[in-house]
Design a protein around this motif. Structure first.
Motif, PDB file in Angstrom:
ATOM      1  N   ARG A 199     -10.004  -8.954  -3.667  1.00  0.00           N
ATOM      2  CA  ARG A 199     -11.517  -7.880  -5.011  1.00  0.00           C
ATOM      3  C   ARG A 199     -12.491  -7.857  -3.848  1.00  0.00           C
ATOM      4  NH1 ARG A 199     -10.427  -8.775 -10.280  1.00  0.00           N
ATOM      5  NH2 ARG A 199      -9.578 -10.302 -10.816  1.00  0.00           N
ATOM      6  N   THR A 200     -13.191  -8.676  -2.922  1.00  0.00           N
ATOM      7  CA  THR A 200     -14.681  -8.642  -2.426  1.00  0.00           C
ATOM      8  C   THR A 200     -13.813  -8.651  -1.098  1.00  0.00           C
ATOM      9  OG1 THR A 200     -14.071 -11.172  -2.248  1.00  0.00           O
ATOM     10  CG2 THR A 200     -15.444  -9.374  -3.793  1.00  0.00           C
ATOM     11  N   GLY A 201     -12.635  -7.680  -0.729  1.00  0.00           N
ATOM     12  CA  GLY A 201     -12.388  -7.180   0.699  1.00  0.00           C
ATOM     13  C   GLY A 201     -11.414  -8.192   1.323  1.00  0.00           C
TER      14      GLY A 201
ATOM     15  N   TYR B  63       2.547 -10.536  -4.512  1.00  0.00           N
ATOM     16  CA  TYR B  63       1.574 -10.651  -5.919  1.00  0.00           C
ATOM     17  C   TYR B  63       0.731  -9.556  -6.338  1.00  0.00           C
ATOM     18  CZ  TYR B  63      -0.999 -12.929  -9.030  1.00  0.00           C
ATOM     19  OH  TYR B  63      -1.911 -13.864 -10.255  1.00  0.00           O
ATOM     20  N   ILE B  64       0.169  -8.663  -5.746  1.00  0.00           N
ATOM     21  CA  ILE B  64      -0.058  -7.236  -5.863  1.00  0.00           C
ATOM     22  C   ILE B  64       0.166  -6.169  -6.396  1.00  0.00           C
ATOM     23  CG2 ILE B  64      -1.958  -6.207  -5.387  1.00  0.00           C
ATOM     24  CD1 ILE B  64      -3.788  -8.218  -4.316  1.00  0.00           C
ATOM     25  N   GLU B  65       1.547  -6.319  -5.166  1.00  0.00           N
ATOM     26  CA  GLU B  65       2.288  -5.225  -5.396  1.00  0.00           C
ATOM     27  C   GLU B  65       3.118  -5.500  -6.810  1.00  0.00           C
ATOM     28  OE1 GLU B  65       2.581  -4.633  -0.825  1.00  0.00           O
ATOM     29  OE2 GLU B  65       4.385  -5.052  -1.272  1.00  0.00           O
ATOM     30  N   ALA B  66       3.973  -6.642  -6.799  1.00  0.00           N
ATOM     31  CA  ALA B  66       4.823  -6.348  -8.098  1.00  0.00           C
ATOM     32  C   ALA B  66       4.219  -6.354  -9.390  1.00  0.00           C
ATOM     33  CB  ALA B  66       5.637  -7.905  -8.117  1.00  0.00           C
TER      34      ALA B  66
ATOM     35  N   SER C 224      -4.380   0.340  -3.981  1.00  0.00           N
ATOM     36  CA  SER C 224      -5.952   0.279  -4.031  1.00  0.00           C
ATOM     37  C   SER C 224      -6.817  -0.802  -3.092  1.00  0.00           C
ATOM     38  CB  SER C 224      -5.822  -1.339  -5.017  1.00  0.00           C
ATOM     39  OG  SER C 224      -5.048  -2.564  -5.096  1.00  0.00           O
ATOM     40  N   ASP C 225      -8.461  -1.168  -3.145  1.00  0.00           N
ATOM     41  CA  ASP C 225      -8.548  -1.754  -1.836  1.00  0.00           C
ATOM     42  C   ASP C 225      -8.241  -3.369  -1.974  1.00  0.00           C
ATOM     43  OD1 ASP C 225     -10.771   0.445  -1.833  1.00  0.00           O
ATOM     44  OD2 ASP C 225     -12.542  -0.212  -2.377  1.00  0.00           O
TER      45      ASP C 225
END
Length: 765
Positions: free
Chosen positions: A440-442, A695-698, A712-713
Motif C-alpha cells: 500500500r505504501t509503495g 495474491y494481489i492479482e488473483a 494499481s499502485d
C-alpha cells in the motif's frame, strides 16, 4: 560381534536394479499418458471416460475457433522447445570443454600422489593388506567423474524435454477444467522425478559393480574412486543452475519491467518481445538446473555414505548387502514415491482450485509416512543387528535401529523444512499477506517486509538441520549424517515431481495468454501456477537442507581421508579458513546477482527499443522480434556463468595446495555455515514477493481486492518486489546449495593429493 543381514547378497543385487527399472518404466508410462493429449486438430477417438479425451469442452472458446487455438499452442510450444534445446546445447558445449580439462586435472593430481607408480601400496586403514595403486584410483576417479557429469547433463536435458512437451498440453487440458490440467502437469513432473531418481541409482549401481571387477577385495580404493561420480554430478549442476538461472531471470526481469510496469500490458502478453525467452528460461533454469542439482545431492550423499562405510566393519568384512544400504534405501524410495504419485493422479481427483495446494502438500506427507515404514523394513533386513562405524580414527559400535533413526530424522527434517517454507511463501498464510499489505505504501516497504520475512524463515529450518545432525552424529558418527541426508533425499522422485510441476504450469499460463485464450482459462492456469510457486520454494528448501547435511557428511569423509583427527578452531590456520569460507557465499551471490542485473539491463533496452521502433507492435498488428531477446539471454548466461563457476571450482584447489588440509577444512565449515542461511533466506524472500504479487492479482479475498486490480499502485509496488526477488530465488539462492556441496565433494576427491603435497606456503616458512 558382527552378524550378517537377513537380505542375502544375491537379494541386494536383484532388488536395487529392479527398483530402478520399475522407476524408469513408471515414468515412461506417465509420459505415454501425457502424450495422449493431442496437439493436432483431428477429432479424437472414443476414450474410456475418466482418462478418455472425449469430454466436450466445458465452454467453447468465446469467438475463438478451436483449430486456431490448438495450432497456436503447438506453434508456441515449438518455439519454447527449440529455444530451450538450442540454449542447452550451447551451454553443454562450453561445459564439455570444462569437463575434459577437469578430468585431466583429477587424473594428474591423484596420479601424482604416489608419483604415478603402478605397484600396489599398503592400505591406509589396514596395514596388513595390500591395496591397488594410487594411479588406478586416479583413472577410475576420472571415469566416475565423467559418468556423473554425463548422467547429470542427461537428467537435466530429459527434464527440459518433458517439460516443454507438457506445457501446451496442460494449457489445452485447462479448457476442460482445473483437474485435467493439474493431472497433465503433475504427471509430467512425475516423469522427470522418476527418470532422474532411477537413472541416478542405476548408473551408480552399475558403476560400482563394474569397478568391483578390477578392485576385487580392495573396497577402500573402490569407494574412494566412486566419489568422482558425485563430483561430476554437482559440477555440471553448478553450471546448469547458474547459467539457467541467469538466462531465466534476465528475460523475466526484462519482460516484467517494460511490459507490466511501463507499458501496462499483462504478463506473458504476445506483444512483449521477451516473452518467449521468459518461458524458455523457466525450462532451462527451474527444470534442467533443478534436475541436475538434486541429482548431484543424491549422488554425493550416496558417495559420502559409501566412503565412510568402506572403512567401517561393512567394508572390512566385505558385507555387500550392508555396504549397499544407502542404495537400498533409495530403491525403496522409488517404490514409495510410485505409490504416493498414484494418490495425486488416480486415488483422489483434484476437482477445484482450492484442492491444488493441499493435494501437492499431501504428496510430501504421504511419501514421508510411507518412507518411514520403508526405511524400518530396509534397516531390519539389510543391516546386521550390530556393526562398527569409522569415527575419526576409532570404530564406533552401532545398532541397526540407531541407523534407522538417523535416516528417519533426516526424512522428517526434510518434511519440516518443506512445511516451514510453504508457510512463509504461500499466499494462503499471513506472512505473504503481510508483505502484500505493505505494498500500500509503495515498493520500499514491500522490500523491507520481504527481506525481514526471508531472514525470519531461516530459524526453524536451521533448528531442524541442527537437531538432525546432532541425533544422527550421536548415533552413527559421520555415516549417520550421510544417511540422514539420504533420508531427506529418499523421496526425491516425489519432491522433483511437485517441483517440476511449477514451471510446467507457469509455461501453460504463458501459452494460454499468448494464444489469446479467454481469461477463465488464464485464471485456471494462474491457480496452478501459484501453487507451483510454493512447491518450487519447497523443492528449493529440500535442496538446501539436504545440501547442508550432504556437505557435512562429505566434510566428515574428507577429514577421514585427509587423516586429520581434529579440526581446532583456535589455531590460526583453521580460523582464517573459517572467515574466508563464510565470505565465499557472499562473493558468489554478488557475482550471480550482478550477472542477472547486467543481462536484464540489456534485455530492458532491447524490449524498449522494439516497442519504440516497430510500428503497430502495441496495437498487435506487428510481430515482435523474439529471437533477439532469446539471443541476449543466451549470450549473457553463457558468458556470465564462467566466473562464479570458476570461483567455486578453484577455491578448494588453491586453498588445499597453498594452505593445506587444515585451512581447507576451515573454509568448508565456514562456507557451509553461512551458505545455508543465505540460501534459505534468499529463496524464501523471492518466493514470498512473487506470491504477494500473485495474491494481489488473483484478488480472491476482500483484502486482496482492496489492493488490486492489476496496474494499481500497490500492484506495481508488488511487481517491483517480485522483480528484485527473481534473481534471489532463482539464481543466487538455489546455486548456493551447489557451492556448499561442490566444494566439499571436490576437497574429498582431491584429499589424498592435498594430504601429501598440500600446504606449500606453510612448508616454506
Amino acid at each position: 560381534m558382527v552378524t550378517s543381514p537377513i537380505l542375502s547378497e544375491l537379494g541386494t543385487e536383484i532388488l536395487i536394479p529392479i527398483c530402478a527399472v520399475i522407476g524408469i518404466i513408471f515414468s515412461l508410462f506417465q509420459w505415454y499418458l501425457v502424450s495422449q493429449v493431442k496437439l493436432t486438430v483431428e477429432k479424437p477417438a472414443a476414450g474410456d471416460g475418466k482418462n478418455g479425451y472425449t469430454e466436450a469442452l466445458i465452454e467453447e472458446e468465446e469467438g475463438v475457433n478451436d483449430h486456431t487455438v490448438v495450432q497456436k499452442c503447438a506453434e508456441i510450444q515449438n518455439a519454447i522447445s527449440e529455444g530451450a534445446t538450442s540454449f542447452l546445447f550451447t551451454e553443454y558445449q562450453y561445459v564439455g570443454i570444462f569437463m575434459v580439462i577437469f578430468a585431466v586435472l583429477i587424473f594428474v593430481f591423484l596420479g601424482s600422489v604416489e608419483g604415478f607408480s603402478t605397484s600396489s601400496k599398503i592400505c591406509t586403514y589396514d596395514a596388513t593388506r595390500m591395496c591397488k595403486p594410487a594411479l588406478m584410483t586416479a583413472v577410475f576417479s576420472t571415469v566416475s567423474f565423467l559418468l556423473g557429469a554425463i548422467t547429470s547433463v542427461v537428467s537435466g536435458f530429459l527434464g527440459m524435454k518433458i517439460a516443454t512437451y507438457a506445457n501446451a498440453r496442460t494449457t489445452l487440458e485447462a479448457r476442460k477444467g482445473v483437474s485435467k490440467a493439474f493431472i497433465v502437469a503433475f504427471r509430467s513432473g512425475a516423469v522427470m522425478g522418476f527418470l532422474l531418481a532411477a537413472n541416478g541409482l542405476l548408473v551408480l549401481y552399475i558403476t560400482i559393480n563394474l569397478f568391483k571387477i578390477y578392485y576385487g577385495d580392495d573396497w577402500e580404493g573402490l569407494f574412494e574412486s566412486i566419489t568422482g561420480y558425485g563430483l561430476g554430478g554437482s559440477s555440471m549442476a553448478l553450471f546448469g543452475r547458474v547459467g539457467g538461472g541467469i538466462y531465466t531471470k534476465a528475460a523475466d526481469v526484462g519482460a516484467d519491467l517494460v511490459g507490466k510496469v511501463e507499458r501496462n500490458i499483462p504478463e506473458d502478453d504476445p506483444r512483449n518481445p521477451a516473452v518467449i525467452a521468459d518461458n524458455v528460461g523457466d525450462n532451462v533454469g527451474d527444470i534442467a538446473g533443478m534436475g541436475s542439482d538434486l541429482f548431484g545431492s543424491y549422488a554425493e550423499s550416496s558417495c559420502a555414505a559409501l566412503v565412510v562405510a568402506s572403512i567401517s566393519s561393512f567394508g572390512n568384512t566385505h558385507d555387500f548387502t550392508s555396504m549397499m544400504y544407502p542404495l537400498t534405501v533409495s530403491s525403496v524410495g522409488i517404490l514409495v514415491c510410485l505409490i504416493t504419485t498414484l494418490f495425486a493422479t488416480d486415488f483422489f481427483e483434484v476437482k477445484t482450485v482450492e484442492q491444488i495446494e493441499p493435494s501437492l502438500k499431501n504428496q510430501l506427507i504421504i511419501s514421508t509416512v510411507l518412507m518411514t515404514i520403508g526405511i524400518a523394513i530396509v534397516s531390519w533386513i539389510a543391516l546386521p543387528s550390530s556393526f562398527t562405524i569409522f569415527n575419526f580414527g576409532a570404530q564406533k559400535v552401532v545398532k541397526n535401529w540407531q541407523l534407522f533413526l538417523c535416516v528417519g530424522v533426516g526424512l522428517w527434517a526434510g518434511l519440516i523444512i518443506g512445511f516451514v517454507t510453504e508457510y512463509y511463501t504461500s499466499n494462503a498464510y499471513s506472512p505473504v499477506q503481510d508483505v502484500a499489505d505493505s505494498c500500500r505504501t509503495g515498493a520500499a516497504t514491500n522490500v523491507i517486509f520481504g527481506l525481514a520475512l526471508g531472514y525470519k524463515s531461516v530459524i526453524i529450518p536451521i533448528f531442524a538441520i541442527a537437531i538432525s545432525i546432532f541425533v544422527s552424529f550421536s548415533f552413527a558418527a559421520m555415516y549417520g549424517v550421510a544417511v540422514a541426508a539420504l533420508g531427506m533425499l529418499s523421496t526425491i522422485a516425489t519432491g522433483l515431481a511437485i517441483d517440476a510441476y511449477g514451471p510446467i504450469s507457469d509455461n501453460a499460463g504463458g501459452i494460454a495468454e499468448m494464444a489469446g485464450m479467454s481469461h477463465r482459462i488464464r485464471e485456471r492456469t494462474d491457480a496452478l501456477d501459484a501453487a507451483g510457486n510454493t512447491t518450487a520454494a519447497i523443492g528449493k528448501g529440500f535442496a538446501i537442507g539436504s545440501a547442508a547435511l550432504v556437505s557435512l557428511a562429505l566434510f566428515g569423509a574428507f577429514v577421514s581421508r585427509a587423516e586429520i583427527t581434529t579440526v581446532d578452531v583456535l589455531t590460526p590456520k583453521v580460523f582464517i579458513g573459517l572467515l574466508v569460507g563464510a565470505m565465499l557465499p557472499y562473493w558468489f551471490s554478488a557475482m550471480t546477482m550482478k550477472s542477472v542485473g547486467k543481462a536484464a539491463l540489456k534485455m530492458v533496452e532491447e524490449v524498449r527499443r522494439q516497442f519504440n521502433t516497430i510500428p503497430g507492435l502495441m496495437e498487435g498488428t506487428a510481430k515482435p522480434d523474439y529471437a533477439t531477446c532469446v539471443k541476449i539471454s543466451t549470450d549473457a548466461s553463457i558468458k556470465e556463468m564462467i566466473p562464479p563457476g570458476a570461483l567455486v571450482m578453484l577455491t578448494p584447489l588453491i586453498v588445499g595446495i597453498l594452505f593445506g588440509v587444515e585451512t581447507l577444512s576451515g573454509v568448508l565449515a565456514g562456507s557451509l555455515v553461512s551458505g545455508v542461511q543465505i540460501a534459505i533466506s534468499a529463496s524464501n524472500t523471492g518466493g514470498a514477493w512473487d506470491n504477494a504479487k500473485k495474491y494481489i492479482e488473483a484478488g480472491v479475498s476482500e483484502h486482496a481486492k482492496s489492493l488490486g486490480p492489476k496496474g494499481s499502485d500497490p500492484h506495481k509496488a508488488a511487481v517491483i518486489g517480485d522483480t528484485v526477488g527473481d534473481p534471489l530465488k532463482d539464481t543466487s539462492g538455489p546455486s548456493l546449495n551447489i557451492l556448499i556441496k561442490l566444494m566439499a565433494v571436490e576437497s574429498l576427491v582431491f584429499a589424498p593429493f592435498f594430504a601429501t603435497h598440500g600446504g606449500l606456503l606453510f612448508k616454506l616458512f
